[in-house]
Design a protein around this motif. Structure first.
Motif, PDB file in Angstrom:
ATOM      1  N   VAL A  93       0.820  -1.217   0.000  1.00 52.50           N
ATOM      2  CA  VAL A  93       0.000   0.000   0.000  1.00 52.50           C
ATOM      3  C   VAL A  93       0.852   1.265   0.000  1.00 52.50           C
ATOM      4  CG1 VAL A  93      -1.975  -1.096   1.104  1.00 52.50           C
ATOM      5  CG2 VAL A  93      -0.252   0.042   2.523  1.00 52.50           C
ATOM      6  N   GLY A  94       2.130   1.133   0.380  1.00 54.60           N
ATOM      7  CA  GLY A  94       3.002   2.298   0.440  1.00 54.60           C
ATOM      8  C   GLY A  94       3.923   2.430  -0.749  1.00 54.60           C
ATOM      9  N   VAL A  95       4.488   1.305  -1.187  1.00 54.15           N
ATOM     10  CA  VAL A  95       5.412   1.296  -2.322  1.00 54.15           C
ATOM     11  C   VAL A  95       5.078   0.078  -3.171  1.00 54.15           C
ATOM     12  CG1 VAL A  95       7.829   1.228  -3.046  1.00 54.15           C
ATOM     13  CG2 VAL A  95       7.211   2.393  -0.925  1.00 54.15           C
ATOM     14  N   ALA A  96       4.778   0.311  -4.448  1.00 53.99           N
ATOM     15  CA  ALA A  96       4.440  -0.788  -5.342  1.00 53.99           C
ATOM     16  C   ALA A  96       5.665  -1.660  -5.617  1.00 53.99           C
ATOM     17  CB  ALA A  96       3.865  -0.244  -6.643  1.00 53.99           C
ATOM     18  N   VAL A  97       5.433  -2.820  -6.227  1.00 58.36           N
ATOM     19  CA  VAL A  97       6.487  -3.818  -6.389  1.00 58.36           C
ATOM     20  C   VAL A  97       7.726  -3.248  -7.084  1.00 58.36           C
ATOM     21  CG1 VAL A  97       7.083  -6.047  -7.408  1.00 58.36           C
ATOM     22  CG2 VAL A  97       4.817  -5.706  -6.419  1.00 58.36           C
ATOM     23  N   ASP A  98       7.526  -2.641  -8.246  1.00 61.48           N
ATOM     24  CA  ASP A  98       8.656  -2.114  -9.020  1.00 61.48           C
ATOM     25  C   ASP A  98       8.678  -0.589  -9.007  1.00 61.48           C
ATOM     26  OD1 ASP A  98       9.569  -4.679  -9.791  1.00 61.48           O
ATOM     27  OD2 ASP A  98       7.999  -4.762 -11.321  1.00 61.48           O
ATOM     28  N   ASP A  99       8.298  -0.016  -7.898  1.00 66.49           N
ATOM     29  CA  ASP A  99       8.141   1.430  -7.808  1.00 66.49           C
ATOM     30  C   ASP A  99       9.491   2.142  -7.801  1.00 66.49           C
ATOM     31  OD1 ASP A  99       7.285   4.031  -7.216  1.00 66.49           O
ATOM     32  OD2 ASP A  99       5.641   3.273  -5.989  1.00 66.49           O
ATOM     33  N   SER A 100       9.656   3.098  -8.688  1.00 65.61           N
ATOM     34  CA  SER A 100      10.913   3.847  -8.761  1.00 65.61           C
ATOM     35  C   SER A 100      11.121   4.767  -7.567  1.00 65.61           C
ATOM     36  CB  SER A 100      10.952   4.668 -10.051  1.00 65.61           C
ATOM     37  OG  SER A 100       9.878   5.597 -10.085  1.00 65.61           O
ATOM     38  N   GLN A 101      10.049   5.014  -6.810  1.00 61.58           N
ATOM     39  CA  GLN A 101      10.188   5.923  -5.674  1.00 61.58           C
ATOM     40  C   GLN A 101      10.767   5.231  -4.436  1.00 61.58           C
ATOM     41  OE1 GLN A 101       6.622   7.466  -3.827  1.00 61.58           O
ATOM     42  NE2 GLN A 101       5.484   5.582  -4.171  1.00 61.58           N
ATOM     43  N   ARG A 102      10.950   3.922  -4.478  1.00 64.74           N
ATOM     44  CA  ARG A 102      11.458   3.208  -3.304  1.00 64.74           C
ATOM     45  C   ARG A 102      12.775   3.809  -2.804  1.00 64.74           C
ATOM     46  NH1 ARG A 102       9.973  -1.654  -1.967  1.00 64.74           N
ATOM     47  NH2 ARG A 102       9.349  -2.123  -4.118  1.00 64.74           N
ATOM     48  N   SER A 103      13.751   3.946  -3.695  1.00 63.99           N
ATOM     49  CA  SER A 103      15.047   4.477  -3.283  1.00 63.99           C
ATOM     50  C   SER A 103      14.939   5.925  -2.853  1.00 63.99           C
ATOM     51  CB  SER A 103      16.073   4.332  -4.407  1.00 63.99           C
ATOM     52  OG  SER A 103      15.672   5.055  -5.553  1.00 63.99           O
ATOM     53  N   ARG A 104      14.045   6.668  -3.487  1.00 59.71           N
ATOM     54  CA  ARG A 104      13.870   8.082  -3.118  1.00 59.71           C
ATOM     55  C   ARG A 104      13.349   8.222  -1.695  1.00 59.71           C
ATOM     56  NH1 ARG A 104       9.288  10.600  -1.448  1.00 59.71           N
ATOM     57  NH2 ARG A 104       8.119   9.585  -3.116  1.00 59.71           N
ATOM     58  N   VAL A 105      12.322   7.476  -1.347  1.00 58.73           N
ATOM     59  CA  VAL A 105      11.757   7.637  -0.007  1.00 58.73           C
ATOM     60  C   VAL A 105      12.733   7.130   1.048  1.00 58.73           C
ATOM     61  CG1 VAL A 105      10.469   5.447   0.132  1.00 58.73           C
ATOM     62  CG2 VAL A 105       9.647   7.444   1.358  1.00 58.73           C
ATOM     63  N   ILE A 106      13.493   6.081   0.758  1.00 58.49           N
ATOM     64  CA  ILE A 106      14.494   5.583   1.712  1.00 58.49           C
ATOM     65  C   ILE A 106      15.584   6.626   1.916  1.00 58.49           C
ATOM     66  CG2 ILE A 106      16.273   3.846   2.081  1.00 58.49           C
ATOM     67  CD1 ILE A 106      14.387   1.846   0.645  1.00 58.49           C
ATOM     68  N   THR A 107      16.036   7.226   0.829  1.00 59.06           N
ATOM     69  CA  THR A 107      17.068   8.265   0.925  1.00 59.06           C
ATOM     70  C   THR A 107      16.588   9.461   1.724  1.00 59.06           C
ATOM     71  OG1 THR A 107      18.061   7.598  -1.175  1.00 59.06           O
ATOM     72  CG2 THR A 107      18.519   9.835  -0.416  1.00 59.06           C
ATOM     73  N   ARG A 108      15.367   9.899   1.474  1.00 59.52           N
ATOM     74  CA  ARG A 108      14.842  11.074   2.182  1.00 59.52           C
ATOM     75  C   ARG A 108      14.565  10.748   3.650  1.00 59.52           C
ATOM     76  NH1 ARG A 108      16.879  14.959   0.122  1.00 59.52           N
ATOM     77  NH2 ARG A 108      15.342  16.341   1.102  1.00 59.52           N
ATOM     78  N   ALA A 109      14.090   9.534   3.921  1.00 61.00           N
ATOM     79  CA  ALA A 109      13.877   9.136   5.316  1.00 61.00           C
ATOM     80  C   ALA A 109      15.201   9.090   6.064  1.00 61.00           C
ATOM     81  CB  ALA A 109      13.179   7.786   5.375  1.00 61.00           C
ATOM     82  N   ALA A 110      16.248   8.573   5.415  1.00 62.51           N
ATOM     83  CA  ALA A 110      17.566   8.543   6.047  1.00 62.51           C
ATOM     84  C   ALA A 110      18.066   9.959   6.321  1.00 62.51           C
ATOM     85  CB  ALA A 110      18.558   7.792   5.155  1.00 62.51           C
ATOM     86  N   ARG A 111      17.808  10.868   5.403  1.00 62.02           N
ATOM     87  CA  ARG A 111      18.206  12.260   5.616  1.00 62.02           C
ATOM     88  C   ARG A 111      17.470  12.858   6.820  1.00 62.02           C
ATOM     89  NH1 ARG A 111      20.902  16.064   2.769  1.00 62.02           N
ATOM     90  NH2 ARG A 111      20.314  18.253   3.011  1.00 62.02           N
ATOM     91  N   MET A 112      16.187  12.540   6.949  1.00 54.65           N
ATOM     92  CA  MET A 112      15.420  13.027   8.087  1.00 54.65           C
ATOM     93  C   MET A 112      15.983  12.481   9.397  1.00 54.65           C
ATOM     94  SD  MET A 112      11.359  12.509   8.981  1.00 54.65           S
ATOM     95  CE  MET A 112      11.566  10.752   9.338  1.00 54.65           C
TER      96      MET A 112
END
Length: 204
Positions: A28-47
């Motif tokens: 429900v948050g990130v689809a199987v092959d979603d290109s945003q996966r790395s983006r949200v992980i990177t931004r969460a790590a920055r936070m």
């Protein structure tokens, strides 16, 4: 001596293997092959890194159920689906934090486990924040329209001021993510991580 007060704290919601890892079962948050996966992980790590540099407490909120799901409510489609998938069982890989976003050993980092939509429901989250002297929350997680929105609305009702770090959140559909952010704008400020830090620093 009275304990130190921390006016600002971070709530990091559901940064778990089941939710963010490509092999996770919750989509429900990130689809199987979603290109945003790395983006949200990177931004969460920055936070998380930014909060640590600033000395702000971080409360990592995870969802997990007993292996037999006896503690899982069946009144909602999302939890019925969780059971059907065999997801986020306590003690299994899926319920653990994604390694890149895992809590660190620190007196300013806390882990809270819940079994409902809001991170406050049935947990010591509010008591922990009051113990810390927190009044302002920086919130992000996955999924935007589920645990994030549920927790943000609950926080606002409990008297906390909230900033949502939008780019450290995700939903499997962009329109769902955008709609949840627009809805939360009634009760919280919405900003990207770097701008959110500026907003929070103005509240300390």
């Amino acid at each position: 001596m009275a304990p130190a007060a921390y006016p600002v704290a971070v709530l990091a919601l559901h940064y778990q293997n089941e939710v963010l890892h490509p092999d996770g079962r919750i989509r429900v948050g990130v689809a199987v092959d979603d290109s945003q996966r790395s983006r949200v992980i990177t931004r969460a790590a920055r936070m998380l890194d930014g909060a640590r540099v600033r000395g702000w407490p971080i409360v990592h909120v995870r969802i997990a159920f007993r292996p037999d799901y006896a503690d899982c409510p069946r009144n909602t489609p999302i939890f019925r689906q969780t059971v059907a998938l065999g997801a986020v069982r306590e003690g299994e890989w899926g319920s653990a934090f994604l390694e890149a976003l895992a809590p660190q050993e620190s007196p300013r980092e806390f882990v809270i486990t819940h079994a409902r939509i809001s991170g406050f429901a049935g947990t010591p989250l509010e008591q922990t924040l009051h113990l810390l002297g927190t009044r302002h929350l920086l919130v992000a997680g996955v999924a935007t329209h589920s645990v994030v929105e549920g927790t943000v609305r609950d926080a606002a009702d409990r008297g906390f001021s909230v900033v949502v770090a939008a780019d450290a959140c995700a939903a499997a559909r962009q329109d769902t993510h955008d709609a949840a952010l627009a809805s939360m704008a009634l009760v919280a400020d919405i900003a990207e991580v770097d701008s959110a830090f500026t907003l929070m620093e103005g509240r300390t």
